[in-house]
Design a protein around this motif. Structure first.
Motif, PDB file in Angstrom:
ATOM      1  N   PRO A 138      34.698  46.028  47.532  1.00 27.17           N
ATOM      2  CA  PRO A 138      35.178  46.478  46.216  1.00 27.17           C
ATOM      3  C   PRO A 138      36.481  47.275  46.271  1.00 27.17           C
ATOM      4  CG  PRO A 138      32.827  46.887  46.443  1.00 27.17           C
ATOM      5  CD  PRO A 138      33.325  46.501  47.793  1.00 27.17           C
ATOM      6  N   PHE A 139      36.773  47.886  47.410  1.00 30.29           N
ATOM      7  CA  PHE A 139      38.038  48.604  47.579  1.00 30.29           C
ATOM      8  C   PHE A 139      39.161  47.651  47.986  1.00 30.29           C
ATOM      9  CE2 PHE A 139      34.719  51.740  48.337  1.00 30.29           C
ATOM     10  CZ  PHE A 139      35.146  52.822  47.587  1.00 30.29           C
ATOM     11  N   LEU A 140      38.839  46.720  48.889  1.00 30.50           N
ATOM     12  CA  LEU A 140      39.860  45.843  49.428  1.00 30.50           C
ATOM     13  C   LEU A 140      40.279  44.742  48.463  1.00 30.50           C
ATOM     14  CD1 LEU A 140      38.759  45.442  53.153  1.00 30.50           C
ATOM     15  CD2 LEU A 140      40.996  46.217  52.341  1.00 30.50           C
ATOM     16  N   TYR A 141      39.314  44.185  47.737  1.00 33.33           N
ATOM     17  CA  TYR A 141      39.623  43.021  46.906  1.00 33.33           C
ATOM     18  C   TYR A 141      40.762  43.282  45.912  1.00 33.33           C
ATOM     19  CZ  TYR A 141      39.258  39.134  43.687  1.00 33.33           C
ATOM     20  OH  TYR A 141      39.564  38.055  42.905  1.00 33.33           O
ATOM     21  N   PRO A 142      40.657  44.312  45.054  1.00 32.89           N
ATOM     22  CA  PRO A 142      41.750  44.521  44.086  1.00 32.89           C
ATOM     23  C   PRO A 142      43.051  44.952  44.751  1.00 32.89           C
ATOM     24  CG  PRO A 142      40.152  46.302  43.945  1.00 32.89           C
ATOM     25  CD  PRO A 142      39.570  45.282  44.862  1.00 32.89           C
ATOM     26  N   THR A 143      42.948  45.696  45.858  1.00 27.28           N
ATOM     27  CA  THR A 143      44.158  46.161  46.537  1.00 27.28           C
ATOM     28  C   THR A 143      44.900  45.001  47.174  1.00 27.28           C
ATOM     29  OG1 THR A 143      43.000  48.233  47.022  1.00 27.28           O
ATOM     30  CG2 THR A 143      45.050  47.813  48.218  1.00 27.28           C
ATOM     31  N   VAL A 144      44.165  44.149  47.870  1.00 28.36           N
ATOM     32  CA  VAL A 144      44.786  42.995  48.517  1.00 28.36           C
ATOM     33  C   VAL A 144      45.363  42.035  47.471  1.00 28.36           C
ATOM     34  CG1 VAL A 144      44.273  40.905  49.854  1.00 28.36           C
ATOM     35  CG2 VAL A 144      43.433  43.127  50.633  1.00 28.36           C
ATOM     36  N   LYS A 145      44.662  41.869  46.371  1.00 27.87           N
ATOM     37  CA  LYS A 145      45.148  40.975  45.317  1.00 27.87           C
ATOM     38  C   LYS A 145      46.457  41.496  44.726  1.00 27.87           C
ATOM     39  CE  LYS A 145      43.643  38.421  41.240  1.00 27.87           C
ATOM     40  NZ  LYS A 145      42.528  38.151  40.308  1.00 27.87           N
ATOM     41  N   GLU A 146      46.540  42.803  44.519  1.00 22.49           N
ATOM     42  CA  GLU A 146      47.745  43.392  43.940  1.00 22.49           C
ATOM     43  C   GLU A 146      48.891  43.452  44.943  1.00 22.49           C
ATOM     44  OE1 GLU A 146      49.351  47.654  42.128  1.00 22.49           O
ATOM     45  OE2 GLU A 146      47.207  47.298  42.282  1.00 22.49           O
ATOM     46  N   CYS A 147      48.593  43.901  46.166  1.00 21.87           N
ATOM     47  CA  CYS A 147      49.655  44.157  47.144  1.00 21.87           C
ATOM     48  C   CYS A 147      50.091  42.908  47.898  1.00 21.87           C
ATOM     49  CB  CYS A 147      49.196  45.216  48.139  1.00 21.87           C
ATOM     50  SG  CYS A 147      48.855  46.827  47.398  1.00 21.87           S
ATOM     51  N   LEU A 148      49.132  42.051  48.242  1.00 21.63           N
ATOM     52  CA  LEU A 148      49.446  40.880  49.053  1.00 21.63           C
ATOM     53  C   LEU A 148      49.407  39.580  48.262  1.00 21.63           C
ATOM     54  CD1 LEU A 148      47.435  41.679  52.315  1.00 21.63           C
ATOM     55  CD2 LEU A 148      49.751  42.387  51.686  1.00 21.63           C
ATOM     56  N   GLU A 149      48.934  39.678  47.024  1.00 18.03           N
ATOM     57  CA  GLU A 149      48.793  38.493  46.174  1.00 18.03           C
ATOM     58  C   GLU A 149      47.936  37.429  46.849  1.00 18.03           C
ATOM     59  OE1 GLU A 149      52.764  37.332  45.139  1.00 18.03           O
ATOM     60  OE2 GLU A 149      53.015  38.997  43.740  1.00 18.03           O
ATOM     61  N   ARG A 150      46.846  37.894  47.471  1.00 20.11           N
ATOM     62  CA  ARG A 150      45.890  37.009  48.136  1.00 20.11           C
ATOM     63  C   ARG A 150      44.490  37.324  47.633  1.00 20.11           C
ATOM     64  NH1 ARG A 150      48.712  32.937  50.778  1.00 20.11           N
ATOM     65  NH2 ARG A 150      50.521  33.833  51.807  1.00 20.11           N
ATOM     66  N   GLU A 151      43.629  36.320  47.705  1.00 19.35           N
ATOM     67  CA  GLU A 151      42.246  36.482  47.263  1.00 19.35           C
ATOM     68  C   GLU A 151      41.336  36.653  48.475  1.00 19.35           C
ATOM     69  OE1 GLU A 151      40.764  36.363  44.187  1.00 19.35           O
ATOM     70  OE2 GLU A 151      42.482  35.857  42.911  1.00 19.35           O
ATOM     71  N   LEU A 152      40.546  37.704  48.471  1.00 16.55           N
ATOM     72  CA  LEU A 152      39.494  37.863  49.465  1.00 16.55           C
ATOM     73  C   LEU A 152      38.200  37.294  48.904  1.00 16.55           C
ATOM     74  CD1 LEU A 152      40.015  41.511  50.792  1.00 16.55           C
ATOM     75  CD2 LEU A 152      40.416  39.393  52.047  1.00 16.55           C
ATOM     76  N   SER A 153      37.338  36.824  49.798  1.00 15.26           N
ATOM     77  CA  SER A 153      36.037  36.304  49.390  1.00 15.26           C
ATOM     78  C   SER A 153      34.939  37.166  49.995  1.00 15.26           C
ATOM     79  CB  SER A 153      35.864  34.854  49.848  1.00 15.26           C
ATOM     80  OG  SER A 153      34.535  34.428  49.657  1.00 15.26           O
ATOM     81  N   LEU A 154      33.936  37.485  49.201  1.00 16.94           N
ATOM     82  CA  LEU A 154      32.808  38.260  49.692  1.00 16.94           C
ATOM     83  C   LEU A 154      32.058  37.503  50.777  1.00 16.94           C
ATOM     84  CD1 LEU A 154      31.240  40.908  49.333  1.00 16.94           C
ATOM     85  CD2 LEU A 154      29.845  39.753  47.602  1.00 16.94           C
ATOM     86  N   GLU A 155      32.085  36.177  50.707  1.00 17.72           N
ATOM     87  CA  GLU A 155      31.386  35.356  51.691  1.00 17.72           C
ATOM     88  C   GLU A 155      32.150  35.229  53.010  1.00 17.72           C
ATOM     89  OE1 GLU A 155      31.753  34.289  48.399  1.00 17.72           O
ATOM     90  OE2 GLU A 155      29.739  35.101  48.032  1.00 17.72           O
ATOM     91  N   ASP A 156      33.428  35.513  52.985  1.00 20.12           N
ATOM     92  CA  ASP A 156      34.261  35.350  54.177  1.00 20.12           C
ATOM     93  C   ASP A 156      34.245  36.636  55.002  1.00 20.12           C
ATOM     94  OD1 ASP A 156      35.874  33.950  55.899  1.00 20.12           O
ATOM     95  OD2 ASP A 156      37.726  34.412  54.841  1.00 20.12           O
TER      96      ASP A 156
END
Length: 199
Positions: free
Chosen positions: A82-100
């Motif tokens: 929950p901390f990494l997902y929005p940060t990575v999406k905003e800063c790196l413009e990449r999607e993280l997956s909970l399953e990955d």
């Protein structure tokens, strides 16, 4: 004769990002993460440099996702996601997956331990979470620029101000070191890589 007006434009050809997330409420998060990690078996690696379970984990390129990694990977990933997902999406413009679920490893440093200069390959980002860290006695991670000083040729380095509960992520290619621990107080981090493969 010198010209009166010289129009000079400065631009930055390259940029090396460093991101930090301060996990809150840290006391509760720390307790949960340490509970999941438990009494993990740590080996002395890198010629006595530090203690880690890294060498007990299969290569993440061949391991079955979430089945051959340490047992703590999935629950800890659920805490950090929950901390990494929005940060990575905003800063790196990449999607993280909970399953990955990434391969994670623990590193502990007691007096005399050090992790010498290294990088994590040429692709992706490295995450480092400071689980046990006392800024009064411990030294932070130290980064080295991928180029030298333009006049002296000396190495350029940077050490951020670290607090316990800080989660840093940075390009895997950047050389870095966990500096020499000259105190009896334990320093402990959790590390993992994101986006290790070409996207």
């Amino acid at each position: 004769m010198m010209p009166d007006n010289i129009n000079v434009q400065q631009d930055a050809m390259f940029y090396v990002p460093l991101y930090k997330i301060a996990l809150t409420p840290w006391r509760e998060i720390k307790s949960e993460i340490l509970r999941h990690i438990g009494d993990v078996d740590l080996n002395l690696g890198y010629d006595g440099g530090f203690y880690s379970d890294y060498h007990d984990v299969p290569d993440s390129n061949v391991a079955l996702r979430g089945t051959q990694f340490p047992d703590y990977c999935i629950p800890v990933w659920n805490i950090l996601f929950p901390f990494l997902y929005p940060t990575v999406k905003e800063c790196l413009e990449r999607e993280l997956s909970l399953e990955d679920v990434p391969n994670m490893w623990v590193q502990k440093y007691w007096k005399g331990n050090i992790h010498t200069i290294h990088n994590h390959g040429s692709i992706g980002y490295v995450c480092v979470l400071y689980l046990k860290y006392n800024p009064e006695v411990h030294k932070p991670i130290k980064f080295y620029a991928p180029f030298q000083h333009f006049f002296t040729g000396s190495m350029l380095s940077h050490s951020p101000e670290v607090a316990e509960g800080d989660l840093y992520f940075f390009p895997a290619v950047i050389p870095h070191t966990s500096q020499y621990n000259d105190t009896d107080e334990e320093r402990m981090v959790l590390s993992f890589n994101m986006f290790e493969k070409k996207l």
